[in-house]
Design a protein around this motif. Structure first.
Motif, PDB file in Angstrom:
ATOM      1  N   LEU A  72       2.066   5.513  11.682  1.00  0.00           N
ATOM      2  CA  LEU A  72       2.028   4.366  11.003  1.00  0.00           C
ATOM      3  C   LEU A  72       1.231   3.254  11.857  1.00  0.00           C
ATOM      4  O   LEU A  72       0.957   2.146  11.004  1.00  0.00           O
ATOM      5  N   TRP A  73       1.450   3.049  13.055  1.00  0.00           N
ATOM      6  CA  TRP A  73       1.131   2.004  13.687  1.00  0.00           C
ATOM      7  C   TRP A  73      -0.060   1.392  13.530  1.00  0.00           C
ATOM      8  O   TRP A  73      -0.529   0.163  13.434  1.00  0.00           O
ATOM      9  N   PRO A  74      -1.221   2.356  13.242  1.00  0.00           N
ATOM     10  CA  PRO A  74      -2.827   1.770  13.071  1.00  0.00           C
ATOM     11  C   PRO A  74      -2.554   1.067  11.681  1.00  0.00           C
ATOM     12  O   PRO A  74      -3.664   0.143  11.558  1.00  0.00           O
ATOM     13  N   ASP A  75      -1.751   1.238  10.836  1.00  0.00           N
ATOM     14  CA  ASP A  75      -1.622   0.410   9.486  1.00  0.00           C
ATOM     15  C   ASP A  75      -1.186  -0.922   9.601  1.00  0.00           C
ATOM     16  O   ASP A  75      -1.623  -1.755   8.840  1.00  0.00           O
ATOM     17  N   VAL A  76      -0.427  -1.168  10.707  1.00  0.00           N
ATOM     18  CA  VAL A  76       0.198  -2.589  10.663  1.00  0.00           C
ATOM     19  C   VAL A  76      -0.519  -3.565  11.765  1.00  0.00           C
ATOM     20  O   VAL A  76      -0.421  -4.703  11.683  1.00  0.00           O
ATOM     21  N   GLU A  77      -0.745  -2.935  12.963  1.00  0.00           N
ATOM     22  CA  GLU A  77      -1.112  -3.554  13.884  1.00  0.00           C
ATOM     23  C   GLU A  77      -2.381  -4.571  13.663  1.00  0.00           C
ATOM     24  O   GLU A  77      -2.319  -5.762  14.068  1.00  0.00           O
ATOM     25  N   PRO A  78      -3.404  -3.939  12.830  1.00  0.00           N
ATOM     26  CA  PRO A  78      -4.548  -5.133  12.768  1.00  0.00           C
ATOM     27  C   PRO A  78      -4.096  -6.190  11.959  1.00  0.00           C
ATOM     28  O   PRO A  78      -4.748  -7.320  12.170  1.00  0.00           O
ATOM     29  N   PHE A  79      -3.078  -5.942  11.332  1.00  0.00           N
ATOM     30  CA  PHE A  79      -2.497  -7.205  10.509  1.00  0.00           C
ATOM     31  C   PHE A  79      -1.941  -8.288  11.342  1.00  0.00           C
ATOM     32  O   PHE A  79      -2.222  -9.503  11.109  1.00  0.00           O
ATOM     33  N   ALA A  80      -1.095  -7.620  12.250  1.00  0.00           N
ATOM     34  CA  ALA A  80      -0.602  -8.591  12.994  1.00  0.00           C
ATOM     35  C   ALA A  80      -1.550  -9.405  13.918  1.00  0.00           C
ATOM     36  O   ALA A  80      -1.335 -10.472  14.602  1.00  0.00           O
ATOM     37  N   GLU A  81      -2.751  -8.671  14.369  1.00  0.00           N
ATOM     38  CA  GLU A  81      -3.629  -9.126  15.246  1.00  0.00           C
ATOM     39  C   GLU A  81      -4.365 -10.315  14.565  1.00  0.00           C
ATOM     40  O   GLU A  81      -5.008 -11.331  15.101  1.00  0.00           O
ATOM     41  N   GLN A  82      -4.390 -10.422  13.397  1.00  0.00           N
ATOM     42  CA  GLN A  82      -4.999 -11.157  12.228  1.00  0.00           C
ATOM     43  C   GLN A  82      -3.934 -12.502  11.983  1.00  0.00           C
ATOM     44  O   GLN A  82      -3.898 -13.351  11.322  1.00  0.00           O
ATOM     45  N   GLY A  83      -2.593 -12.507  12.734  1.00  0.00           N
ATOM     46  CA  GLY A  83      -1.761 -13.566  12.587  1.00  0.00           C
ATOM     47  C   GLY A  83      -0.678 -13.255  11.567  1.00  0.00           C
ATOM     48  O   GLY A  83       0.290 -14.015  11.339  1.00  0.00           O
ATOM     49  N   PHE A  84      -0.443 -11.885  10.723  1.00  0.00           N
ATOM     50  CA  PHE A  84       0.317 -11.755   9.903  1.00  0.00           C
ATOM     51  C   PHE A  84       1.479 -10.709  10.346  1.00  0.00           C
ATOM     52  O   PHE A  84       1.333 -10.306  11.350  1.00  0.00           O
ATOM     53  N   ILE A  85       2.828 -10.980   9.676  1.00  0.00           N
ATOM     54  CA  ILE A  85       3.735  -9.992   9.923  1.00  0.00           C
ATOM     55  C   ILE A  85       3.435  -8.824   8.854  1.00  0.00           C
ATOM     56  O   ILE A  85       3.253  -9.235   7.641  1.00  0.00           O
ATOM     57  N   ALA A  86       3.589  -7.705   9.111  1.00  0.00           N
ATOM     58  CA  ALA A  86       3.349  -6.474   8.369  1.00  0.00           C
ATOM     59  C   ALA A  86       4.338  -5.318   8.467  1.00  0.00           C
ATOM     60  O   ALA A  86       4.788  -5.257   9.680  1.00  0.00           O
ATOM     61  N   LEU A  87       4.811  -5.066   7.445  1.00  0.00           N
ATOM     62  CA  LEU A  87       5.922  -4.023   7.393  1.00  0.00           C
ATOM     63  C   LEU A  87       5.431  -2.912   6.494  1.00  0.00           C
ATOM     64  O   LEU A  87       5.183  -3.156   5.363  1.00  0.00           O
ATOM     65  N   THR A  88       5.433  -1.462   6.779  1.00  0.00           N
ATOM     66  CA  THR A  88       4.914  -0.348   6.071  1.00  0.00           C
ATOM     67  C   THR A  88       5.951   0.844   5.977  1.00  0.00           C
ATOM     68  O   THR A  88       6.316   0.895   7.164  1.00  0.00           O
ATOM     69  N   VAL A  89       6.207   1.277   4.924  1.00  0.00           N
ATOM     70  CA  VAL A  89       6.795   2.564   4.824  1.00  0.00           C
ATOM     71  C   VAL A  89       6.241   3.579   4.099  1.00  0.00           C
ATOM     72  O   VAL A  89       5.338   3.227   3.262  1.00  0.00           O
ATOM     73  N   VAL A  90       6.271   5.020   4.461  1.00  0.00           N
ATOM     74  CA  VAL A  90       5.823   5.834   3.854  1.00  0.00           C
ATOM     75  C   VAL A  90       6.716   7.171   3.673  1.00  0.00           C
ATOM     76  O   VAL A  90       7.404   7.153   4.370  1.00  0.00           O
ATOM     77  N   ASN A  91       6.759   7.799   2.172  1.00  0.00           N
ATOM     78  CA  ASN A  91       7.587   8.908   1.921  1.00  0.00           C
ATOM     79  C   ASN A  91       7.024  10.076   2.204  1.00  0.00           C
ATOM     80  O   ASN A  91       5.996  10.291   2.240  1.00  0.00           O
ATOM     81  N   THR A  92       7.549  11.207   2.527  1.00  0.00           N
ATOM     82  CA  THR A  92       7.121  12.467   2.897  1.00  0.00           C
ATOM     83  C   THR A  92       7.872  13.435   2.180  1.00  0.00           C
ATOM     84  O   THR A  92       8.996  13.225   1.496  1.00  0.00           O
ATOM     85  N   ARG A  93       7.495  14.784   2.028  1.00  0.00           N
ATOM     86  CA  ARG A  93       8.164  15.867   1.337  1.00  0.00           C
ATOM     87  C   ARG A  93       9.536  15.967   2.071  1.00  0.00           C
ATOM     88  O   ARG A  93       9.753  15.627   3.133  1.00  0.00           O
ATOM     89  N   SER A  94      10.429  16.577   1.108  1.00  0.00           N
ATOM     90  CA  SER A  94      11.767  16.486   1.477  1.00  0.00           C
ATOM     91  C   SER A  94      11.904  17.271   3.088  1.00  0.00           C
ATOM     92  O   SER A  94      11.633  18.530   3.072  1.00  0.00           O
ATOM     93  N   ARG A  95      12.491  16.846   3.853  1.00  0.00           N
ATOM     94  CA  ARG A  95      12.576  17.422   5.223  1.00  0.00           C
ATOM     95  C   ARG A  95      13.936  17.238   5.914  1.00  0.00           C
ATOM     96  O   ARG A  95      14.340  17.850   6.850  1.00  0.00           O
ATOM     97  N   ILE A  96      14.785  16.037   5.350  1.00  0.00           N
ATOM     98  CA  ILE A  96      15.993  15.879   6.193  1.00  0.00           C
ATOM     99  C   ILE A  96      17.170  16.081   5.036  1.00  0.00           C
ATOM    100  O   ILE A  96      17.096  15.886   3.759  1.00  0.00           O
ATOM    101  N   VAL A  97      18.246  16.750   5.627  1.00  0.00           N
ATOM    102  CA  VAL A  97      19.562  16.614   4.791  1.00  0.00           C
ATOM    103  C   VAL A  97      20.233  15.520   5.035  1.00  0.00           C
ATOM    104  O   VAL A  97      20.224  14.714   6.159  1.00  0.00           O
ATOM    105  N   ALA A  98      20.869  14.633   4.102  1.00  0.00           N
ATOM    106  CA  ALA A  98      21.638  13.248   4.326  1.00  0.00           C
ATOM    107  C   ALA A  98      22.994  13.349   3.708  1.00  0.00           C
ATOM    108  O   ALA A  98      23.336  13.935   2.630  1.00  0.00           O
ATOM    109  N   TRP A  99      23.925  12.395   4.359  1.00  0.00           N
ATOM    110  CA  TRP A  99      25.067  12.209   3.812  1.00  0.00           C
ATOM    111  C   TRP A  99      25.875  13.434   3.565  1.00  0.00           C
ATOM    112  O   TRP A  99      26.598  13.645   2.496  1.00  0.00           O
ATOM    113  N   GLY A 100      25.713  14.441   4.434  1.00  0.00           N
ATOM    114  CA  GLY A 100      26.613  15.759   4.314  1.00  0.00           C
ATOM    115  C   GLY A 100      25.938  16.826   3.280  1.00  0.00           C
ATOM    116  O   GLY A 100      26.592  17.631   2.709  1.00  0.00           O
TER     117      GLY A 100
END
Ligand code: NDP
Length: 335
Positions: free
Chosen positions: A120-148
Motif C-alpha cells: 500500500l505504500w505506493p498509494d500514499v507516499e506520493p501524496f506526502a511528497e506533495q505535502g499532504f498527510i495520507a491514510l489508506t486502508v484496503v479490505n481483503t477476502r476473509s483470512r483471519i479469525v478474530a476475537w476467539g
C-alpha cells in the motif's frame, strides 16, 4: 539479472498486456510491482506475478476496466473501479483528491469494486511528497479469525500512512492487520521455512508454524490479538461498508478457478495540513522524528525501503535469473 526500473516496468507491463490488461492499466499496475522489487519488498513484487496472471486468466478481474469518479459530497470522492485494479482507480482520482483536499481541508476517497494485490505504500507516499498527510486502508477476502471466533470473517486488511517531514523524506508506514501478511507466509512456503509462532492456525484451529497448513484451509491471526482485530474490523467498515464495496466474507472467487485477488474496496483520506490548526505540521513532524532518533530509535518505518531504493536506483534492480526468464516468457519476448 540487473534491470533499470523503467525496463522492469516495461517488461511487467508487456506480460500484463499479453494477459488481457489495457496498456494504460498494465503500466500502472506494473509500476507498483516494479516499485516493490526496487524497494526490496519482495513479498509484493515479482512473487505476485503468477497470482496476477492466474487472476487475469480466470476472468475474475477486468484488466481493461475504466473507473468512474463521482463527488457525492464536497469532501467525498466515490470511485467505481468497475471490477478493475485499485491502482487504476486511484490514478483516476488522484489529482481531484488533492484539489479537494486543498479546497476543503481534506478529501475522503471511497473506491468500490476494486482488486488490490500489492503493497500500500505506493498509494500514499506520493501524496506526502506533495505535502499532504495520507491514510489508506484496503479490505481483503476473509483470512483471519478474530476475537476467539471459529471462522475467518475479517481480511488481512492492510493500512498505510504517510506524512511530510520538514527536514527529509516523508515518514511512511505500511502494514497488514494480520500478524504476518499473507504474502510473507506465501514466501515462507516457497522458501521451505516455518513462520514464527502466533502467525496462524491450521484447518483444525490449532496453532502451527507450517506455512502450508496456514494457507491450505487454516487461518491467519491478527497482530496484537484483540487490538489488531479491532483495527481489521475498522478497515472492513471504511473500505467496504463506507465505499459500497464487498465485505471479505462476500467473496465469490471460487467460481473463477485461479483467482487470487480480493474483489473488495479501498478508503483513502487525504489531509492538507496547511488548512488545519497545527501550524508548521511538517516542521513539528521533523522534531518528533528527531526526538525518536535521539531516544535511540535506530530504524524508522520506511528507512529500510528507502535504503534499498537508493541502491536500486544507483546499481539497477537485481532479480533472480529464473524470475527474469519467467517474466520474459510471460511477456512473449525472446531472450
Ligand atoms: P511489516 O511488518 O514487514 O512492516 C510494517 C511496517 O513496519 C513497515 O512500514 C516497515 O518499514 C516497518 N518496520 C518493519 N520492521 C521494522 C523495524 N524493525 N523497525 C521499525 N520499523 C519496521 O509489514 P506486513 O508484513 O504487515 O505487511 C507487508 C506488506 O503486505 C505491506 O506492504 C502491506 O501493504 C502488504 N499487504 C497487502 C495486502 C493487499 O491486499 N494488497 C494485504 C495485506 C498486506 P519498511 O517498509 O521500511 O520495512
Amino acid at each position: 539479472m540487473t534491470l533499470t526500473e523503467a525496463a522492469l516496468v516495461a517488461l511487467i507491463a508487456r506480460a500484463f498486456e499479453r494477459h488481457g490488461m489495457s496498456p494504460p492499466n498494465a503500466a500502472l499496475v506494473a509500476a507498483v510491482v516494479a516499485a516493490a522489487e526496487r524497494d526490496g519488498a519482495a513479498s509484493h513484487g515479482l512473487l505476485r506475478l503468477d497470482g496476477y496472471i492466474a487472476t487475469l486468466r480466470s476472468g475474475w478481474v477486468d484488466g481493461a476496466a475504466a473507473p468512474v469518479v463521482a463527488q457525492p459530497a464536497p469532501a467525498i470522492l466515490a470511485v467505481d473501479a468497475r471490477n478493475g485494479f485499485a491502482q487504476v482507480a486511484l490514478a483516476a482520482v488522484r489529482d481531484q483528491a488533492m484539489a479537494v483536499a486543498r479546497s476543503q481541508g481534506l478529501a475522503a476517497v471511497c473506491i468500490a469494486d476494486s482488486h488490490h494485490f500489492a503493497a500500500l505504500w505506493p498509494d500514499v507516499e506520493p501524496f506526502a511528497e506533495q505535502g499532504f498527510i495520507a491514510l489508506t486502508v484496503v479490505n481483503t477476502r476473509s483470512r483471519i479469525v478474530a476475537w476467539g471466533g471459529r471462522r475467518k470473517v475479517l481480511g488481512t486488511n492492510p493500512m498505510a500512512f504517510a506524512c511530510p517531514r520538514g527536514d527529509g523524506p516523508p515518514v511512511v508506514w505500511d502494514q497488514a492487520s494480520s500478524q504476518r501478511a499473507q504474502g510473507e507466509v506465501l514466501k515462507a512456503r516457497i522458501e521451505g521455512r516455518p513462520v514464527p509462532e502466533g502467525v496462524g492456525l491450521d484447518a483444525a484451529g490449532e496453532p502451527t508454524t507450517d506455512p502450508a497448513s496456514i494457507l491450505d484451509g487454516g487461518a491467519l491471526l491478527p497482530f496484537g490479538g484483540h487490538k489488531g482485530a479491532g483495527i481489521a474490523f475498522m478497515i472492513e467498515v471504511l473500505a467496504a461498508a463506507m465505499t459500497g464495496g464487498r465485505f471479505g466474507f462476500q467473496d465469490d472467487s471460487p467460481a473463477f478457478p485461479g483467482a487470487q485477488t480480493s474483489r473488495a474496496g479501498q478508503f483513502l483520506l487525504v489531509i492538507d495540513p496547511a488548512r488545519g490548526p497545527g501550524g508548521d505540521v511538517p516542521g513539528r513532524i521533523a522534531s518528533l522524528v528527531s526526538m525518536l532518533r535521539e531516544a535511540g530509535a535506530q530504524r524508522m518505518p520506511g528507512d529500510e525501503r528507502r535504503h534499498r531504493r537508493a541502491q536500486s536506483l544507483r546499481d539497477g534492480i537485481s532479480i533472480p535469473d529464473a524470475a527474469h526468464a519467467k517474466l520474459v516468457a510471460l511477456a512473449g519476448d525472446t531472450q
